[in-house]
Design a protein around this motif. Sequence first.
Motif, PDB file in Angstrom:
ATOM      1  N   ASP A  25      17.207  -6.954 -21.448  1.00 18.14           N
ATOM      2  CA  ASP A  25      17.802  -5.713 -21.987  1.00 18.14           C
ATOM      3  C   ASP A  25      16.919  -5.120 -23.072  1.00 18.14           C
ATOM      4  O   ASP A  25      16.724  -3.891 -23.127  1.00 18.14           O
ATOM      5  CB  ASP A  25      19.198  -5.991 -22.552  1.00 18.14           C
ATOM      6  CG  ASP A  25      20.233  -6.265 -21.471  1.00 18.14           C
ATOM      7  OD1 ASP A  25      19.962  -5.941 -20.298  1.00 18.14           O
ATOM      8  OD2 ASP A  25      21.305  -6.799 -21.809  1.00 18.14           O
ATOM      9  N   LYS A  26      16.353  -5.957 -23.912  1.00 21.70           N
ATOM     10  CA  LYS A  26      15.474  -5.486 -24.996  1.00 21.70           C
ATOM     11  C   LYS A  26      14.229  -4.818 -24.401  1.00 21.70           C
ATOM     12  O   LYS A  26      13.802  -3.762 -24.873  1.00 21.70           O
ATOM     13  CB  LYS A  26      15.096  -6.664 -25.876  1.00 21.70           C
ATOM     14  CG  LYS A  26      14.390  -6.305 -27.132  1.00 21.70           C
ATOM     15  CD  LYS A  26      14.175  -7.545 -27.971  1.00 21.70           C
ATOM     16  CE  LYS A  26      13.501  -7.216 -29.284  1.00 21.70           C
ATOM     17  NZ  LYS A  26      13.280  -8.412 -30.106  1.00 21.70           N
ATOM     18  N   ALA A  27      13.657  -5.423 -23.377  1.00 20.40           N
ATOM     19  CA  ALA A  27      12.462  -4.855 -22.757  1.00 20.40           C
ATOM     20  C   ALA A  27      12.773  -3.533 -22.074  1.00 20.40           C
ATOM     21  O   ALA A  27      11.966  -2.602 -22.116  1.00 20.40           O
ATOM     22  CB  ALA A  27      11.888  -5.852 -21.727  1.00 20.40           C
ATOM     23  N   LEU A  31      20.757 -19.366 -16.006  1.00 17.54           N
ATOM     24  CA  LEU A  31      19.411 -18.855 -16.269  1.00 17.54           C
ATOM     25  C   LEU A  31      19.432 -17.336 -16.420  1.00 17.54           C
ATOM     26  O   LEU A  31      18.818 -16.786 -17.344  1.00 17.54           O
ATOM     27  CB  LEU A  31      18.462 -19.260 -15.149  1.00 17.54           C
ATOM     28  CG  LEU A  31      17.032 -18.763 -15.265  1.00 17.54           C
ATOM     29  CD1 LEU A  31      16.372 -19.321 -16.522  1.00 17.54           C
ATOM     30  CD2 LEU A  31      16.227 -19.123 -14.043  1.00 17.54           C
ATOM     31  N   ILE A  32      20.161 -16.665 -15.538  1.00 18.93           N
ATOM     32  CA  ILE A  32      20.252 -15.206 -15.628  1.00 18.93           C
ATOM     33  C   ILE A  32      20.883 -14.790 -16.949  1.00 18.93           C
ATOM     34  O   ILE A  32      20.401 -13.867 -17.618  1.00 18.93           O
ATOM     35  CB  ILE A  32      21.054 -14.646 -14.428  1.00 18.93           C
ATOM     36  CG1 ILE A  32      20.238 -14.806 -13.147  1.00 18.93           C
ATOM     37  CG2 ILE A  32      21.434 -13.186 -14.646  1.00 18.93           C
ATOM     38  CD1 ILE A  32      21.007 -14.511 -11.885  1.00 18.93           C
ATOM     39  N   ASN A  33      21.945 -15.474 -17.344  1.00 18.74           N
ATOM     40  CA  ASN A  33      22.603 -15.139 -18.611  1.00 18.74           C
ATOM     41  C   ASN A  33      21.715 -15.412 -19.812  1.00 18.74           C
ATOM     42  O   ASN A  33      21.742 -14.674 -20.795  1.00 18.74           O
ATOM     43  CB  ASN A  33      23.917 -15.911 -18.751  1.00 18.74           C
ATOM     44  CG  ASN A  33      25.013 -15.321 -17.912  1.00 18.74           C
ATOM     45  OD1 ASN A  33      24.989 -14.151 -17.579  1.00 18.74           O
ATOM     46  ND2 ASN A  33      25.970 -16.147 -17.549  1.00 18.74           N
ATOM     47  N   SER A  34      20.910 -16.459 -19.744  1.00 22.53           N
ATOM     48  CA  SER A  34      20.040 -16.769 -20.879  1.00 22.53           C
ATOM     49  C   SER A  34      18.899 -15.758 -21.016  1.00 22.53           C
ATOM     50  O   SER A  34      18.385 -15.546 -22.106  1.00 22.53           O
ATOM     51  CB  SER A  34      19.470 -18.187 -20.747  1.00 22.53           C
ATOM     52  OG  SER A  34      18.558 -18.264 -19.673  1.00 22.53           O
ATOM     53  N   LEU A  35      18.522 -15.119 -19.918  1.00 21.51           N
ATOM     54  CA  LEU A  35      17.431 -14.139 -19.962  1.00 21.51           C
ATOM     55  C   LEU A  35      17.922 -12.702 -20.102  1.00 21.51           C
ATOM     56  O   LEU A  35      17.122 -11.776 -20.222  1.00 21.51           O
ATOM     57  CB  LEU A  35      16.583 -14.256 -18.688  1.00 21.51           C
ATOM     58  CG  LEU A  35      15.816 -15.564 -18.525  1.00 21.51           C
ATOM     59  CD1 LEU A  35      15.117 -15.596 -17.182  1.00 21.51           C
ATOM     60  CD2 LEU A  35      14.825 -15.759 -19.653  1.00 21.51           C
ATOM     61  N   ARG A  36      19.223 -12.505 -20.112  1.00 17.00           N
ATOM     62  CA  ARG A  36      19.777 -11.153 -20.157  1.00 17.00           C
ATOM     63  C   ARG A  36      19.357 -10.391 -21.406  1.00 17.00           C
ATOM     64  O   ARG A  36      18.953  -9.237 -21.345  1.00 17.00           O
ATOM     65  CB  ARG A  36      21.301 -11.224 -20.087  1.00 17.00           C
ATOM     66  CG  ARG A  36      21.975  -9.874 -19.977  1.00 17.00           C
ATOM     67  CD  ARG A  36      23.468 -10.040 -19.946  1.00 17.00           C
ATOM     68  NE  ARG A  36      23.930 -10.819 -21.088  1.00 17.00           N
ATOM     69  CZ  ARG A  36      24.535 -10.306 -22.160  1.00 17.00           C
ATOM     70  NH1 ARG A  36      24.753  -9.033 -22.222  1.00 17.00           N
ATOM     71  NH2 ARG A  36      24.905 -11.069 -23.159  1.00 17.00           N
ATOM     72  N   GLU A  37      19.418 -11.040 -22.547  1.00 20.37           N
ATOM     73  CA  GLU A  37      19.096 -10.362 -23.814  1.00 20.37           C
ATOM     74  C   GLU A  37      17.632  -9.898 -23.871  1.00 20.37           C
ATOM     75  O   GLU A  37      17.376  -8.737 -24.199  1.00 20.37           O
ATOM     76  CB  GLU A  37      19.439 -11.295 -24.982  1.00 20.37           C
ATOM     77  CG  GLU A  37      19.695 -10.556 -26.284  1.00 20.37           C
ATOM     78  CD  GLU A  37      20.215 -11.496 -27.348  1.00 20.37           C
ATOM     79  OE1 GLU A  37      19.580 -11.582 -28.396  1.00 20.37           O
ATOM     80  OE2 GLU A  37      21.250 -12.136 -27.084  1.00 20.37           O
TER      81      GLU A  37
END
Length: 57
Positions: free
Chosen positions: A51-53, A42-48
Amino acid sequence: MKKIVVRLMALLVVLVICSTPACANITNEAETELCETLKLALINSLREPVDKAIVEI
């Protein structure tokens, strides 16, 4: 005929003894590892998006 019945009873006893769970801790450890794996996924899927925010802020 008696030999067959005796062998079937012996097989039944062996199957009942072998099917009894030996230790409940194994299941709990597996569930913990699965939970940790899902958390990291879950953490890896939300990383992008995170980072963008952060870049936008």
